[in-house]
Design a protein around this motif. Structure first.
Motif, PDB file in Angstrom:
ATOM      1  N   ASP A 101      -2.168  21.711  23.700  1.00  0.00           N
ATOM      2  CA  ASP A 101      -1.140  22.208  24.574  1.00  0.00           C
ATOM      3  C   ASP A 101      -0.839  21.345  25.442  1.00  0.00           C
ATOM      4  OD1 ASP A 101       0.968  23.625  25.420  1.00  0.00           O
ATOM      5  OD2 ASP A 101      -0.418  25.398  26.156  1.00  0.00           O
ATOM      6  N   GLY A 144       1.807  21.757  27.968  1.00  0.00           N
ATOM      7  CA  GLY A 144       2.343  22.566  28.836  1.00  0.00           C
ATOM      8  C   GLY A 144       3.708  21.793  28.912  1.00  0.00           C
ATOM      9  N   THR A 145       4.658  22.162  29.630  1.00  0.00           N
ATOM     10  CA  THR A 145       6.080  21.740  29.750  1.00  0.00           C
ATOM     11  C   THR A 145       6.084  20.084  30.063  1.00  0.00           C
ATOM     12  OG1 THR A 145       6.969  23.713  30.459  1.00  0.00           O
ATOM     13  CG2 THR A 145       8.379  21.799  30.724  1.00  0.00           C
ATOM     14  N   THR A 171       7.366  25.516  22.721  1.00  0.00           N
ATOM     15  CA  THR A 171       7.269  26.759  23.156  1.00  0.00           C
ATOM     16  C   THR A 171       8.477  27.115  24.219  1.00  0.00           C
ATOM     17  OG1 THR A 171       5.783  26.279  24.981  1.00  0.00           O
ATOM     18  CG2 THR A 171       5.012  27.118  22.708  1.00  0.00           C
ATOM     19  N   ARG A 172       9.340  25.835  24.542  1.00  0.00           N
ATOM     20  CA  ARG A 172      10.317  26.124  25.555  1.00  0.00           C
ATOM     21  C   ARG A 172      11.363  27.123  25.345  1.00  0.00           C
ATOM     22  NH1 ARG A 172      11.687  25.299  30.472  1.00  0.00           N
ATOM     23  NH2 ARG A 172      13.572  24.519  30.891  1.00  0.00           N
ATOM     24  N   ARG A 173      11.465  28.119  26.178  1.00  0.00           N
ATOM     25  CA  ARG A 173      12.589  29.164  26.075  1.00  0.00           C
ATOM     26  C   ARG A 173      13.620  29.338  26.881  1.00  0.00           C
ATOM     27  NH1 ARG A 173      11.952  34.144  23.443  1.00  0.00           N
ATOM     28  NH2 ARG A 173       9.799  33.624  22.779  1.00  0.00           N
TER      29      ARG A 173
END
Lengths: 199, 371
Positions: free
Chosen positions: A116, A118-119, A141-143
């Motif tokens: 993962d 992360g951002t 996964t960014r939303r």
């Protein structure tokens, strides 16, 4: 012109815990020669193209925002021990293995730890080294209001020539993924079966 | 507040079937990298020629975060007679991260953005002690309350250079409403942009309707040297402020802090609750269009007016800089509610985003994702 330092976030998916990573990749700026990461020799030195059926030792995936959030190319093929590098080309994204410990259902081989990033934002990179054969599905996964996942930002890494039977990525029903996440993953499944199932 | 480590430049994950990790060397590498960069810039710094290209390295943050806790709101007024409050406010300048690897020098009331939420009842008296301690400030500061009749809303008589000692003023709250307070030191736009704004709520005599939860968010623009997301330390850019062309538009000084991906995670509410949001638009310049994605402002107190009947079922409104508006929502179904300014480039490109994660029972009659 943007003056962005390429930073790397590294992960190594090893078949055994003993496969420690020797050290951090040299940062191009810190090394002082100004060389872009893309110029490093291993990229062009060995292996295939990284397209499905032609595994590479190292392959680069760009994570783009336009025309919509997605991974390009969506499927890459590396040899066992090979490395995938994701370069962020627009705004902010993540590179996250589908696994209950990171995000969503398990769509990576049993017994490997999920990765993962992360951002990660524009101008930064993330790398994973894959030691164990198998199919590794991942997602951005960014939303914001809808998710990049629902817009189709899902990806697949095929490592080696795994037996397709028993791969969690292929056993899991894509219908559980949202909207275009499902659509794109079904396309990946079709391509994967077509390319890898005849031997 | 406690110091934190350098922003994460990169991390290395070694993943194995046995679960054994080999992380330590590379996490250390972050620090080594930082040092190397600083060393490589050393000569330039020494010769005073740095800055021709790019930004200086991100600075070490003084604080874990500059962001105020949106749930840190005083309890509603429960008294029926005027009373006197003694408030002490000090200004604090802090280096903090906007997002990992991106720092600026924030200016604050009480070390947080937005400044503390102050709450009283119309007719109450406030005795305010104001200080600009010299160990926490390099600049002149003051405070202008929009809830105050008087010169500069108090700013004239609270203007202090660092270390000059405290000033005390006293004022009576003559009119109700949610009001901004902010620093007004000459370079108003700089100080507000960098965090010096907040909300004072003067409740009407009969108070506000009871709700289940209240949140307090401060919207503001950051006008900085360099580009959005560029690694390094970003000084304030006065020209960009004059052009009203921000690099970031944020809640509480941090990029998406109160979202699923953010450091603090989403805010929390439960199905069946009524939630009130105090939307404090510090500005200093942009008009905000507050919208709750996946919900609606069932009660909207335009411009913080608590005497008029609130508007109903408002999808969005216009909140000018220097105004706190109040919206209330009913939590009908579970799932995330995104609080956005519907000038959506500020969401997509500039970081303005907070979420309320609503927990509870699904209600397929209200929303059914898969009928």
């Amino acid at each position: 012109m943007k003056h962005l330092t390429r930073r790397r976030v590294l992960a190594s998916a090893a078949a055994t815990g003993a496969a420690a990573v020797a050290g951090c990749l040299e940062d191009s700026d810190a090394s002082g020669d100004g060389a872009d990461a893309n110029d490093e020799p291993p990229d062009e030195a060995t292996g295939g193209s990284g397209a499905l059926g032609d595994p590479a030792e190292t392959v680069t995936v760009t994570v783009v925002m336009r025309p919509s959030p997605q991974f390009d190319p969506g499927i890459v093929h590396v040899e066992p021990g090979g490395t995938v590098r994701w370069e962020i080309e627009g705004l902010r994204h993540s590179v996250t293995a589908y696994h209950p410990e990171t995000y969503g259902p398990q769509r990576i081989p049993d017994g490997v730890e999920p990765f993962d990033s992360g951002t990660v934002r524009e101008g930064h990179e993330f790398e994973v080294t894959f030691e164990e054969e198998g199919i590794y599905d991942y997602v951005d996964t960014r939303r914001l209001c809808g998710s990049h996942e629902a817009l189709g930002a899902v990806g697949r890494v095929v490592v080696g020539w795994p037996d397709l039977e028993g791969q969690p990525a292929l056993e899991h029903d894509p219908a559980e993924l949202p909207s275009r996440g499902e659509t794109v993953m079904r396309e990946y499944n079709d391509e994967t079966w077509a390319a890898l199932n005849d031997d | 507040m406690t110091p934190i480590n350098n922003p994460r430049r990169r991390f290395l994950q070694t993943v194995g079937a046995t679960g054994a990790l080999a992380l330590a060397g590379c996490l250390e590498g972050d620090t080594a990298e930082e040092t190397t960069e600083e060393d490589s810039n050393g000569d330039q710094n020494g010769n005073g020629t740095d800055g021709d290209e790019g930004l200086p390295p991100a600075e070490e943050p003084d604080v874990d975060t500059i962001a105020a806790d949106p749930t840190d709101i005083p309890d509603p007024v429960d008294w029926n007679e005027p009373r006197t409050h003694e408030w002490r406010i000090q200004t604090e300048e802090h280096v903090a991260e906007i997002e990992p690897g991106v720092t600026t020098l924030f200016m604050t009331f009480e070390g947080q953005v937005p400044g503390p939420f102050y709450r009283c009842r119309v007719g109450d008296t406030v005795r305010l002690e104001f200080d600009v301690p010299d160990d926490l400030n390099d600049d002149v500061h003051n405070i202008d309350f929009h809830a105050v009749y008087g010169p500069g809303g108090g700013a004239v008589d609270t203007t202090i250079a660092p270390g000059e000692g405290t000033e005390v003023i006293e004022f009576q709250t003559k009119y109700p409403g949610a009001h901004i307070y902010h620093c007004a030191p000459g370079n108003h736009d700089q100080h507000i942009s960098l965090g010096m704004f907040g909300t004072i709520l003067v409740e009407p005599e009969d108070g506000l309707p009871e709700v289940d939860r209240e949140f307090y968010l401060g919207q503001h623009e950051l006008y900085l040297e360099g580009d959005t997301g560029e690694d390094g330390h970003h000084a304030f850019d006065f020209d960009a402020a004059a052009d009203e062309d921000p690099d970031y538009v944020l809640f509480n000084g941090e990029f998406g802090r109160f979202t699923e991906e953010g450091e603090a995670g989403p805010l929390h509410a439960e199905v069946g609750e009524t939630v009130r949001v105090f939307w404090c638009n510090g500005g200093p310049n942009l008009v905000s269009g507050p919208h709750p994605i996946g919900n609606v402002w069932s009660q909207w107190y335009r411009d913080g007016d608590v005497l008029s009947e609130p508007a109903q079922y408002i999808e969005g409104s216009a909140v000018p800089a220097g105004v706190t508006a109040i919206g209330e929502m009913e939590m009908e179904v579970p799932g995330p509610i995104s609080l956005v300014d519907h000038a959506l480039s500020r969401l997509v490109h500039k970081g303005l985003h907070a979420q309320i994660m609503v927990e509870g029972e699904e209600d397929p009659e209200i929303f059914n994702p898969d009928p």
